[in-house]
Motif scaffolding. Sequence first.
Motif: not given
Length: 136
Positions: A43, A47, A51, A90-91, A94, A99-100
């Motif tokens: 993960y 990124q 990010f 970013t949240n 994601d 991909t969160s």
Amino acid sequence: MKPPWHIWVVGILTLLWDGAGAYTIMMAQAGRLAGLTPDEIAYYSAQPFWFVVATDVALLGAIAAGVALLARSRVAVGLFGVSLLAIFVTNVYDLAMGTSRVFATQGALVVTCIIVVLAILQFVYSVAMRRRVVLR
């Protein structure tokens, strides 16, 4: 004007919370955090550069905001705002990309919610302190 007692509590707790978070995330980004699972390593490795930068702006902005809050500087409001914006960007990215980490474990969902709620509360608190002219 003497600052209210709670500004010291909030400022110190902010530095402890955001400092610990910055250490954890930056070590994970560098692949140096002990105990990362292969899934977590993948993960952080995947990124995009922007990010990582946005995440670090959120982290370091919150730490700088905590220092500014303790210094009773109105700059704290802007720094908390920038940090909060970076957290949301970013949240949202994601989550949109699927991909969160919130999709991986319930614990990640809880921690992410706590991070967002605390960032909002820090921003709201700094705005309230500015309005009460505690921040100069």
